[in-house]
Design an enzyme around this catalytic site. Sequence first.
Site, PDB file in Angstrom:
ATOM      1  N   LYS A 159       0.819  -1.226   0.000  1.00 59.63           N
ATOM      2  CA  LYS A 159       0.000   0.000   0.000  1.00 59.63           C
ATOM      3  C   LYS A 159       0.853   1.277   0.000  1.00 59.63           C
ATOM      4  O   LYS A 159       0.471   2.277  -0.598  1.00 59.63           O
ATOM      5  CB  LYS A 159      -0.964  -0.001   1.188  1.00 59.63           C
ATOM      6  CG  LYS A 159      -2.062  -1.061   1.050  1.00 59.63           C
ATOM      7  CD  LYS A 159      -3.031  -1.035   2.223  1.00 59.63           C
ATOM      8  CE  LYS A 159      -3.998  -2.200   2.133  1.00 59.63           C
ATOM      9  NZ  LYS A 159      -4.937  -2.272   3.246  1.00 59.63           N
ATOM     10  N   ASP A 177     -10.321   1.730   2.420  1.00 58.75           N
ATOM     11  CA  ASP A 177     -10.427   0.923   3.657  1.00 58.75           C
ATOM     12  C   ASP A 177     -11.301   1.617   4.712  1.00 58.75           C
ATOM     13  O   ASP A 177     -12.159   0.985   5.334  1.00 58.75           O
ATOM     14  CB  ASP A 177      -9.039   0.672   4.261  1.00 58.75           C
ATOM     15  CG  ASP A 177      -8.304  -0.469   3.570  1.00 58.75           C
ATOM     16  OD1 ASP A 177      -8.967  -1.319   2.942  1.00 58.75           O
ATOM     17  OD2 ASP A 177      -7.068  -0.508   3.664  1.00 58.75           O
ATOM     18  N   GLY A 221      -0.484  -0.184  11.676  1.00 57.08           N
ATOM     19  CA  GLY A 221       0.072  -0.548  10.371  1.00 57.08           C
ATOM     20  C   GLY A 221      -0.717   0.091   9.236  1.00 57.08           C
ATOM     21  O   GLY A 221      -1.433   1.083   9.432  1.00 57.08           O
TER      22      GLY A 221
HETATM   23  P1  NDP Z   1       0.622  -4.296   8.717  1.00 61.28           P
HETATM   24  O1  NDP Z   1       1.604  -5.397   8.516  1.00 61.28           O
HETATM   25  O2  NDP Z   1       0.831  -3.002   8.006  1.00 61.28           O
HETATM   26  O3  NDP Z   1       0.533  -3.948  10.298  1.00 61.28           O
HETATM   27  C1  NDP Z   1       0.432  -4.967  11.218  1.00 61.28           C
HETATM   28  C2  NDP Z   1       0.012  -4.395  12.571  1.00 61.28           C
HETATM   29  O4  NDP Z   1      -0.236  -5.492  13.439  1.00 61.28           O
HETATM   30  C3  NDP Z   1       1.068  -3.554  13.246  1.00 61.28           C
HETATM   31  O5  NDP Z   1       0.433  -2.568  14.031  1.00 61.28           O
HETATM   32  C4  NDP Z   1       1.789  -4.590  14.132  1.00 61.28           C
HETATM   33  O6  NDP Z   1       2.429  -4.022  15.246  1.00 61.28           O
HETATM   34  C5  NDP Z   1       0.609  -5.384  14.598  1.00 61.28           C
HETATM   35  N1  NDP Z   1       0.928  -6.741  15.037  1.00 61.28           N
HETATM   36  C6  NDP Z   1       1.331  -7.785  14.271  1.00 61.28           C
HETATM   37  N2  NDP Z   1       1.467  -8.887  15.037  1.00 61.28           N
HETATM   38  C7  NDP Z   1       1.129  -8.556  16.298  1.00 61.28           C
HETATM   39  C8  NDP Z   1       1.056  -9.259  17.543  1.00 61.28           C
HETATM   40  N3  NDP Z   1       1.384 -10.551  17.614  1.00 61.28           N
HETATM   41  N4  NDP Z   1       0.649  -8.591  18.648  1.00 61.28           N
HETATM   42  C9  NDP Z   1       0.331  -7.272  18.575  1.00 61.28           C
HETATM   43  N5  NDP Z   1       0.381  -6.545  17.422  1.00 61.28           N
HETATM   44  C10 NDP Z   1       0.772  -7.178  16.308  1.00 61.28           C
HETATM   45  O7  NDP Z   1      -0.797  -4.926   8.363  1.00 61.28           O
HETATM   46  P2  NDP Z   1      -2.118  -4.114   7.983  1.00 61.28           P
HETATM   47  O8  NDP Z   1      -2.234  -2.953   8.905  1.00 61.28           O
HETATM   48  O9  NDP Z   1      -2.185  -3.864   6.548  1.00 61.28           O
HETATM   49  O10 NDP Z   1      -3.266  -5.196   8.300  1.00 61.28           O
HETATM   50  C11 NDP Z   1      -3.624  -5.535   9.628  1.00 61.28           C
HETATM   51  C12 NDP Z   1      -4.735  -6.567   9.582  1.00 61.28           C
HETATM   52  O11 NDP Z   1      -5.926  -5.982   9.081  1.00 61.28           O
HETATM   53  C13 NDP Z   1      -4.389  -7.716   8.648  1.00 61.28           C
HETATM   54  O12 NDP Z   1      -4.549  -8.905   9.322  1.00 61.28           O
HETATM   55  C14 NDP Z   1      -5.370  -7.617   7.509  1.00 61.28           C
HETATM   56  O13 NDP Z   1      -5.825  -8.885   7.084  1.00 61.28           O
HETATM   57  C15 NDP Z   1      -6.519  -6.825   8.117  1.00 61.28           C
HETATM   58  N6  NDP Z   1      -7.178  -5.988   7.111  1.00 61.28           N
HETATM   59  C16 NDP Z   1      -8.517  -6.209   6.883  1.00 61.28           C
HETATM   60  C17 NDP Z   1      -9.182  -5.446   5.962  1.00 61.28           C
HETATM   61  C18 NDP Z   1     -10.621  -5.695   5.718  1.00 61.28           C
HETATM   62  O14 NDP Z   1     -11.163  -5.174   4.729  1.00 61.28           O
HETATM   63  N7  NDP Z   1     -11.306  -6.444   6.571  1.00 61.28           N
HETATM   64  C19 NDP Z   1      -8.504  -4.377   5.179  1.00 61.28           C
HETATM   65  C20 NDP Z   1      -7.114  -4.221   5.526  1.00 61.28           C
HETATM   66  C21 NDP Z   1      -6.489  -5.011   6.448  1.00 61.28           C
HETATM   67  P3  NDP Z   1       3.975  -3.517  15.162  1.00 61.28           P
HETATM   68  O15 NDP Z   1       3.920  -2.169  14.529  1.00 61.28           O
HETATM   69  O16 NDP Z   1       4.402  -3.479  16.585  1.00 61.28           O
HETATM   70  O17 NDP Z   1       4.716  -4.531  14.321  1.00 61.28           O
END
Ligand code: NDP
Length: 273
Positions: A65, A101, A128
Amino acid sequence: MSLYAVMGHPIGHSLSPQIHEAFGALTGLDVRYERREVRPEGLAEALSAFRVQDGRGANITVPLKGEAYALAARTSARAERARAVNTLAWQGDGWFGDNTDGAGLIRDLTVNHGWSLRARRVLLVGAGGAAQGIVGPLLDAGIAHLSISNRNPERARDLVASCRDARAGVADIGVTGACPFEIVINATAAGLSGALPVLPDVLFEGAIVYDLMYGPKARTFLSHARAHGAREVADGLGMLVEQAAEAFLLWWGVRPPTESVLAHLRAEVGAGS
Ligand code: NDP
């Protein structure tokens, strides 16, 4: 015949082709839509190849993105605010980048679930790409306060700063009294590995709890929330369908009905809690 696609890595699981083909059938439009596996740094090349095939529009997902935002010749105000693009539309001389989104989330919360956001205190967990796309629309929806919490606190601070809104702040989740939030939104990827973001249990008491993840991958978080007193819970399948409808509108000039598509996918994907 023009071509549409979803690009990301991994992409094999994406429901977008099914959603857009169903929208095409409902609106009488002939939609040709594919999945494209595109690795980080590979988007420019993938889009050039896509154009050769008369590619007109692409949905962009993890981890591309930010790259899509950088490659777009023009961007919508909401993509500019998110600094992330999840939808590209070819405009004759370059790609127009949008971010649907947030609109998808707001529509799912307020229309599909009928939950009012006005004057609500909201906790957003995660900072994220997805979180970047939803903070602006949440604030625009008239919430009272947006608290952001993230495993890496620096990213939460950066996201708060990017909001430029006094209603946004870094969450103080070290609470011991009553739950200070009416709505808790999980925008982390923790569910992908069956993990839970670390949060005090009290935060779920009496709250509406939403996970952007959908189907079985949302169950760990939503079951935990329910077990700790959440008033209502929902997964992100409706957001997925609604953000796709917004992209469809951008490409085809018509917003497709979503209810039957959502019901069909729900039967296929399974409940989120
Ligand atoms: P990113 O990889 O950009 O961000 C991931 C986020 O999750 C970060 O804030 C990260 O924290 C956090 N994270 C990952 N693992 C853990 C953990 N074990 N414990 C706590 N925090 C954690 O992903 P996206 O933001 O793009 O997507 C996030 C989720 O949203 C995805 O699973 C995706 O499938 C879902 N999504 C759903 C959509 C929908 O239409 N329903 C649309 C877009 C996304 P840190 O910064 O500390 O690494």
